[in-house]
Design a protein around this motif. Structure first.
Motif, PDB file in Angstrom:
ATOM      1  N   GLU A   1     -44.838  31.626   0.671  1.00 20.04           N
ATOM      2  CA  GLU A   1     -44.397  32.737   1.533  1.00 20.04           C
ATOM      3  C   GLU A   1     -45.094  34.041   1.157  1.00 20.04           C
ATOM      4  N   ARG A   2     -45.458  34.176  -0.096  1.00 20.30           N
ATOM      5  CA  ARG A   2     -46.122  35.386  -0.576  1.00 20.30           C
ATOM      6  C   ARG A   2     -47.634  35.249  -0.599  1.00 20.30           C
ATOM      7  N   GLY A   3     -48.146  34.097  -0.176  1.00 14.84           N
ATOM      8  CA  GLY A   3     -49.591  33.887  -0.168  1.00 14.84           C
ATOM      9  C   GLY A   3     -50.198  33.779  -1.547  1.00 14.84           C
ATOM     10  N   LEU A   4     -49.392  33.375  -2.557  1.00 16.28           N
ATOM     11  CA  LEU A   4     -49.860  33.322  -3.934  1.00 16.28           C
ATOM     12  C   LEU A   4     -50.421  31.943  -4.272  1.00 16.28           C
ATOM     13  N   PRO A   5     -51.626  31.877  -4.798  1.00 12.56           N
ATOM     14  CA  PRO A   5     -52.158  30.593  -5.277  1.00 12.56           C
ATOM     15  C   PRO A   5     -51.326  30.082  -6.454  1.00 12.56           C
ATOM     16  N   VAL A   6     -51.214  28.740  -6.561  1.00 12.90           N
ATOM     17  CA  VAL A   6     -50.327  28.147  -7.562  1.00 12.90           C
ATOM     18  C   VAL A   6     -51.020  26.989  -8.282  1.00 12.90           C
ATOM     19  N   LEU A   7     -50.851  26.946  -9.590  1.00 16.69           N
ATOM     20  CA  LEU A   7     -51.110  25.737 -10.376  1.00 16.69           C
ATOM     21  C   LEU A   7     -49.754  25.211 -10.790  1.00 16.69           C
ATOM     22  N   CYS A   8     -49.395  24.003 -10.341  1.00 15.56           N
ATOM     23  CA  CYS A   8     -48.066  23.450 -10.586  1.00 15.56           C
ATOM     24  C   CYS A   8     -48.176  22.208 -11.448  1.00 15.56           C
ATOM     25  N   GLU A   9     -47.498  22.217 -12.586  1.00 14.21           N
ATOM     26  CA  GLU A   9     -47.446  21.025 -13.421  1.00 14.21           C
ATOM     27  C   GLU A   9     -46.804  19.869 -12.647  1.00 14.21           C
TER      28      GLU A   9
END
Length: 339
Positions: free
Chosen positions: A89-97
């Motif tokens: 929703e915030r347009g933030l890139p994510v690295l998710c374990e």
């Protein structure tokens, strides 16, 4: 730090704490801007030596902290979906374990939300794709010199299981890495799972089916067997051997220090995954930071997170029901073509 990527780390447990250290001390072009954990003392401890980083108990507040431009999710698996949706929703890139989500239905929701965002934002933390030995094995298989891969023999052993660890978690947590590694190494999808129950080890907690032999079939005709033994008592071991038409290749045998003393020589066995895959985690986070700063997303996608989840669910059913279980799979969205 004006041109440095500010990262909110969600989860300050063993994995999250290690990522805070990694970003703060080893990864160029990035800094820890915020850490969130449900335990306020743990969040505060994680940022104690990190200049300018805020401590939060609410992951959304951490994402909204000043200077945050990306998110690293290392909280417990059941918390991942909500964190991912908020980041999108915030347009933030994510690295998710891993796991991206604990179940396939949640993974479908994450994929749908990312597609609504209009661009790829998520990389799933299957760090074995960044391990030097796995990369070399992938190179050998893709090169074709050994011929078609027929079998993968895998070993996944831990010293001991944590409190509350279940027989199902041996598949959807421990073997999840082998699920992704097999798909990636072979370039094939898993179509069926069978779980064989050996005699239970005397070192296993009451009620835990340990060890297990998990057998996967693929749409390319390969068979993958995984020995998972989470209370072996002596160390952390991960091995993989590819048996092909014209040869074989094995990794994981020599990832240790040779110690010579007196009249004996012995190889040290790593005690845990953070030791064995330290370099892979470093390379993974560096690659993610570099890609994020360049405005791109590389590495395992939400589709890979879904494929793992649906294969793991079939594996748990196979364990519970004592039979071969086919792996259902949704059609791969065109959004993930090339991912």
């Amino acid at each position: 730090m004006s041109d440095s990527l500010g990262i909110a780390v969600l989860g300050a447990g063993r994995m999250g704490g290690d990522h805070v250290r990694r970003i703060d001390r080893l990864v160029g072009g990035a800094h820890v801007a915020a850490v969130a954990d449900t335990d306020p003392a743990r969040a505060s401890a994680a940022v104690a030596a990190v200049r300018g980083a805020g401590a939060f108990t609410d992951p959304v507040a951490a994402m909204d902290a000043p200077g945050v431009g990306a998110v690293l999710v290392a909280s417990p698996g059941p918390d991942h979906e909500a964190a991912l949706l908020a980041a999108f929703e915030r347009g933030l890139p994510v690295l998710c374990e891993k796991p991206m989500t604990p179940d396939a239905e949640g993974a479908l929701r994450v994929m749908a939300a990312e597609e609504r965002a209009g661009r790829r934002l998520l990389q799933v933390g299957f760090m074995r794709r960044y391990d030097r030995e796995y990369l070399r094995l992938k190179e050998l298989l893709d090169g074709g010199g050994l011929g078609r891969a027929l079998l993968l023999h895998c070993v996944h052993r831990n010293v001991s299981s944590p409190p509350g660890f279940t027989s199902a978690m041996m598949i959807n947590s421990s073997v999840s890495h082998e699920i992704d590694a097999a798909r990636w190494l072979l370039g094939q999808e898993i179509t069926a799972v069978t779980v064989v129950r050996p005699g239970v080890s005397s070192g296993a907690p009451e009620g835990l089916q340990d060890p297990q032999l998990v057998v996967f079939e693929t749409d390319g005709g390969a068979v993958v067997d995984v020995e998972v033994f989470v209370n072996c008592g002596f160390g952390y071991q991960v091995r993989c051997e590819a048996v092909c038409e014209r040869g074989s290749a094995r990794i994981g045998e020599d990832h240790a220090v040779l110690v010579t003393s007196g009249t004996t020589a012995a190889r040290e066995v790593p005690r845990d995954y953070l030791t064995r895959f330290e370099d892979a985690y470093d390379r993974e986070v560096r690659a993610w930071v570099d890609a994020t700063r360049a405005g791109t997303v590389t590495g395992p996608s939400a589709w890979d997170g879904y494929a793992m989840a649906v294969a793991a669910e079939a594996g748990v059913r196979a364990l519970d029901e004592g039979r071969r279980v086919a792996v259902p799979r949704a059609e791969r969205p065109r959004f993930y073509d090339g991912a």
